[in-house]
Design an enzyme around this catalytic site. Sequence first.
Site, PDB file in Angstrom:
ATOM      1  N   GLY A   1       4.403   4.948   6.107  1.00  0.00           N
ATOM      2  CA  GLY A   1       2.792   4.677   5.920  1.00  0.00           C
ATOM      3  C   GLY A   1       2.877   3.119   5.387  1.00  0.00           C
ATOM      4  O   GLY A   1       3.745   2.452   5.188  1.00  0.00           O
TER       5      GLY A   1
ATOM      6  N   LYS B   1      -0.992  14.186  -6.197  1.00  0.00           N
ATOM      7  CA  LYS B   1      -2.226  14.007  -6.296  1.00  0.00           C
ATOM      8  C   LYS B   1      -3.011  15.385  -6.632  1.00  0.00           C
ATOM      9  O   LYS B   1      -3.625  15.516  -7.989  1.00  0.00           O
ATOM     10  CB  LYS B   1      -3.402  13.279  -6.049  1.00  0.00           C
ATOM     11  CG  LYS B   1      -2.800  12.254  -4.910  1.00  0.00           C
ATOM     12  CD  LYS B   1      -4.024  11.633  -3.965  1.00  0.00           C
ATOM     13  CE  LYS B   1      -3.887  10.262  -3.694  1.00  0.00           C
ATOM     14  NZ  LYS B   1      -5.439   9.824  -2.757  1.00  0.00           N
TER      15      LYS B   1
ATOM     16  N   GLU C   1      -6.248  12.686   1.818  1.00  0.00           N
ATOM     17  CA  GLU C   1      -6.481  13.431   0.965  1.00  0.00           C
ATOM     18  C   GLU C   1      -7.567  12.850   0.312  1.00  0.00           C
ATOM     19  O   GLU C   1      -8.012  13.552  -0.658  1.00  0.00           O
ATOM     20  CB  GLU C   1      -5.468  12.613   0.716  1.00  0.00           C
ATOM     21  CG  GLU C   1      -3.416  13.460   0.509  1.00  0.00           C
ATOM     22  CD  GLU C   1      -2.539  13.768   0.145  1.00  0.00           C
ATOM     23  OE1 GLU C   1      -2.820  14.267  -1.269  1.00  0.00           O
ATOM     24  OE2 GLU C   1      -1.906  12.229   0.065  1.00  0.00           O
TER      25      GLU C   1
ATOM     26  N   HIS D   1     -11.403  15.468  -1.473  1.00  0.00           N
ATOM     27  CA  HIS D   1     -12.034  15.880  -2.538  1.00  0.00           C
ATOM     28  C   HIS D   1     -13.784  15.631  -2.449  1.00  0.00           C
ATOM     29  O   HIS D   1     -13.767  15.888  -3.699  1.00  0.00           O
ATOM     30  CB  HIS D   1     -10.699  14.793  -3.933  1.00  0.00           C
ATOM     31  CG  HIS D   1      -9.736  14.759  -3.989  1.00  0.00           C
ATOM     32  ND1 HIS D   1      -9.144  16.245  -5.169  1.00  0.00           N
ATOM     33  CD2 HIS D   1      -8.768  14.569  -3.491  1.00  0.00           C
ATOM     34  CE1 HIS D   1      -8.363  16.041  -4.811  1.00  0.00           C
ATOM     35  NE2 HIS D   1      -7.390  15.061  -4.020  1.00  0.00           N
TER      36      HIS D   1
END
Length: 338
Positions: free
Chosen positions: A23, A131, A201, A205
Amino acid sequence: MSNPQTPHSPTQNPLRIGVLGFGGLGQAAARILAPKRETLWVAAADKEGYAYNSQGLNPDACITTYHQQGSLGYLEPGGILSNDSIAELISQADVDGYFLALPNLPNTFMASVARQFIESGWRGVLVDALKRTSAVEQLLELQDDLQKAGITYMTGCGATPGLLTAAAALAAQSYAEIHSVKITFGVGIANWEAYRATIREDIAHIPGYTVAQAMAMSDAEVEALLDRTDGKLALENMEHADDIMLELAGICSRDRVTVGGIVDTRNPKKPLSTNVQITGRTFEGKISTHTFTLGDETSMAANVCGPAFGYLKAGVRLHQRGIYGLLTAAEVMPLFVQ
């Protein structure tokens, strides 16, 4: 062909590098590797296929093929379509080290990839830009297996965790006690679709969202969310692996580390400057704060991929010395503070 040997010295031959995931970050990694003399980009994989050329891959051809046909498996020559691209590439390619530019969706994915490498018999260096704290904790459970397999795995080696975590570890050397580490990031990208997995992602959060929910969102649902927020994602008190990395390195307990920031998905200009502030007490009893700020002109891709390959190279040197297992960006640093 697997690689049972210890990676060779970069002074003798270029390091043979592979990139898993193609990506936005994977493509940026290809661009960064192309002009380097000490590395040779030879392998890459996406969900539907992979490409391998022992003499080196052409980034322009690979990126064009990926955009036009959806997979590196269509590359001519050297592309192979596959439903098990990672496993097949590991077994076929002669690679010293891999950058895992993969989305950790679901949250167990990176650990499952690490297990594939362990079970394959491959020996070498892996580096990721993970992360989440919980994802690093899963890798820690593989520590013994990684050591036995002869794999040196460098985790959390992007921008944050990674570059800023390492800066915090270095800045912490000024202090006898660390009171807080505050990481604030600003990310600007012109087109969120170039970084779909990364944005998902980040959405995971946001309060009210989970990893599973973010993973299941369609592109249209992501677009609708971004329309409601003018393209910006505000993230606070994130579950971010900087905390466990600084704790493992003996810098401070994880509850003293906070991470948050703003991602603008419609503007390449950063909405705010990325920085880390380390506050502590010196041996003279003075309270002070060090601030390390990234240049606004550097992109997310530059700040993730550059450090990742720097750590990969450091990992190769450790591997040559027989040092295997899991290491973090904060541990490969001066560590005087305890």
